[in-house]
Motif scaffolding. Structure first.
Motif, mmCIF file in Angstrom:
data_model
loop_
_atom_site.group_PDB
_atom_site.id
_atom_site.type_symbol
_atom_site.label_atom_id
_atom_site.label_comp_id
_atom_site.label_asym_id
_atom_site.label_seq_id
_atom_site.Cartn_x
_atom_site.Cartn_y
_atom_site.Cartn_z
ATOM 1 N N SER A 25 3.275 -4.501 2.316
ATOM 2 C CA SER A 25 2.262 -5.557 2.270
ATOM 3 C C SER A 25 2.764 -6.704 1.412
ATOM 4 N N ARG A 26 2.201 -7.870 1.644
ATOM 5 C CA ARG A 26 2.554 -9.023 0.812
ATOM 6 C C ARG A 26 2.119 -8.763 -0.626
ATOM 7 N N THR A 27 0.980 -8.102 -0.771
ATOM 8 C CA THR A 27 0.482 -7.793 -2.108
ATOM 9 C C THR A 27 1.419 -6.832 -2.821
ATOM 10 N N GLY A 28 1.861 -5.785 -2.128
ATOM 11 C CA GLY A 28 2.779 -4.824 -2.733
ATOM 12 C C GLY A 28 4.076 -5.478 -3.158
ATOM 13 N N THR A 29 4.589 -6.357 -2.311
ATOM 14 C CA THR A 29 5.824 -7.070 -2.636
ATOM 15 C C THR A 29 5.615 -7.983 -3.839
ATOM 16 N N ALA A 30 4.484 -8.671 -3.868
ATOM 17 C CA ALA A 30 4.187 -9.564 -4.997
ATOM 18 C C ALA A 30 4.009 -8.772 -6.289
ATOM 19 N N LEU A 31 3.361 -7.604 -6.210
ATOM 20 C CA LEU A 31 3.175 -6.780 -7.402
ATOM 21 C C LEU A 31 4.512 -6.253 -7.917
ATOM 22 N N ALA A 32 5.388 -5.855 -7.012
ATOM 23 C CA ALA A 32 6.704 -5.374 -7.425
ATOM 24 C C ALA A 32 7.503 -6.503 -8.078
ATOM 25 N N LYS A 33 7.400 -7.690 -7.528
ATOM 26 C CA LYS A 33 8.088 -8.853 -8.118
ATOM 27 C C LYS A 33 7.530 -9.143 -9.511
ATOM 28 N N MET A 72 15.609 -12.051 -7.534
ATOM 29 C CA MET A 72 14.889 -11.109 -8.378
ATOM 30 C C MET A 72 15.090 -9.708 -7.801
ATOM 31 N N ALA A 73 15.512 -8.775 -8.605
ATOM 32 C CA ALA A 73 15.900 -7.438 -8.160
ATOM 33 C C ALA A 73 14.697 -6.500 -8.057
ATOM 34 N N HIS A 74 14.211 -6.311 -6.872
ATOM 35 C CA HIS A 74 13.222 -5.256 -6.662
ATOM 36 C C HIS A 74 13.372 -4.742 -5.239
ATOM 37 N N PRO A 75 13.352 -3.394 -5.070
ATOM 38 C CA PRO A 75 13.599 -2.791 -3.758
ATOM 39 C C PRO A 75 12.618 -3.226 -2.677
ATOM 40 N N THR A 76 11.398 -3.588 -3.036
ATOM 41 C CA THR A 76 10.443 -3.962 -2.001
ATOM 42 C C THR A 76 10.908 -5.192 -1.227
ATOM 43 N N ARG A 77 11.665 -6.064 -1.869
ATOM 44 C CA ARG A 77 12.225 -7.227 -1.183
ATOM 45 C C ARG A 77 13.078 -6.744 -0.013
ATOM 46 N N THR A 78 13.893 -5.739 -0.264
ATOM 47 C CA THR A 78 14.779 -5.188 0.756
ATOM 48 C C THR A 78 13.990 -4.557 1.890
ATOM 49 N N VAL A 79 12.981 -3.769 1.542
ATOM 50 C CA VAL A 79 12.179 -3.078 2.559
ATOM 51 C C VAL A 79 11.447 -4.102 3.418
ATOM 52 N N ARG A 80 10.938 -5.139 2.806
ATOM 53 C CA ARG A 80 10.245 -6.188 3.553
ATOM 54 C C ARG A 80 11.215 -6.904 4.491
ATOM 55 N N GLU A 81 12.425 -7.226 4.007
ATOM 56 C CA GLU A 81 13.418 -7.923 4.833
ATOM 57 C C GLU A 81 13.832 -7.081 6.042
ATOM 58 N N SER A 82 13.851 -5.764 5.876
ATOM 59 C CA SER A 82 14.302 -4.889 6.963
ATOM 60 C C SER A 82 13.162 -4.442 7.878
ATOM 61 N N CYS A 83 11.926 -4.800 7.532
ATOM 62 C CA CYS A 83 10.738 -4.370 8.297
ATOM 63 C C CYS A 83 10.641 -2.849 8.370
#
Length: 189
Positions: free
Chosen positions: A22-30, A1-12
């Motif tokens: 946050s997990r919430t921010g990533t989930a909301l972006a997804k 699923m294409a959303h930049p927050t996935r990338t930011v989370r993976e790179s810390c």
């Protein structure tokens, strides 16, 4: 699923407000991405018909609420850096932020080496809702090495969101991804 927050989370990497995603921010972006992919074409048709529909209401919520919360709590990556680079090109000034970021997302997916099936899903979506899938659609001459190099160089300046990738990002890599994303988009047109 294409959303930049996935990338930011993976790179810390940190978000624009300075914290880790946050997990919430990533989930909301997804969730935002899922709604846009599912309801975007129907919402565009509703706008063209000057009608309010549940699909349109979901897309408005995704655009206004979920994307903002996802951005603040999830972060940005190459897509927005490419927007900033495209904005350096005079021909792009009549195009809006979302159009430039949309092409930036295609560039990001190519740069990250995402599966072609994921990339194709975003091309199809963007084509269905009238978002750009090639550089000419955002006022950039894909045959101009000067313009592409200018976009790429601006995309990787210190502090730019391209450095939120889980790997080093160079101007050469961005330039190659721009060219490849544009070429695929032109084939689809």
């Amino acid at each position: 699923m294409a959303h930049p927050t996935r990338t930011v989370r993976e790179s810390c990497s940190t978000t624009v407000v300075g914290g880790l995603p946050s997990r919430t921010g990533t989930a909301l972006a997804k969730l935002c991405c899922e709604i846009l992919l599912a309801d975007g074409p129907a919402a565009c048709a509703a706008v063209e018909a000057k009608a309010t529909t549940p699909a349109l209401e979901r897309v408005v919520e995704a655009n206004n609420l979920l994307s903002g919360l996802g951005f603040e709590s999830g972060g940005l990556a190459v897509a927005h850096a490419v927007h900033n680079g495209i904005s350096e090109i005079e021909g792009s000034h009549c195009h809006i932020h979302g159009e430039k970021v949309a092409f930036g997302l295609l560039t990001q997916l190519v740069l990250e080496g995402k599966p072609q099936s994921e990339i194709d899903e975003i091309y199809r979506y963007q084509q269905a809702v009238g978002l750009p899938i090639c550089l000419a659609q955002v006022g950039v001459d894909a045959n101009s090495d000067e313009q592409l190099n200018r976009i790429a160089e601006r995309s990787v300046i210190p502090g730019e969101s391209s450095h939120n990738e889980p790997f080093p990002v160079s101007a050469a890599a961005v330039s190659a991804a721009l060219r490849a994303a544009d070429q695929w988009g032109r084939r689809l047109l």
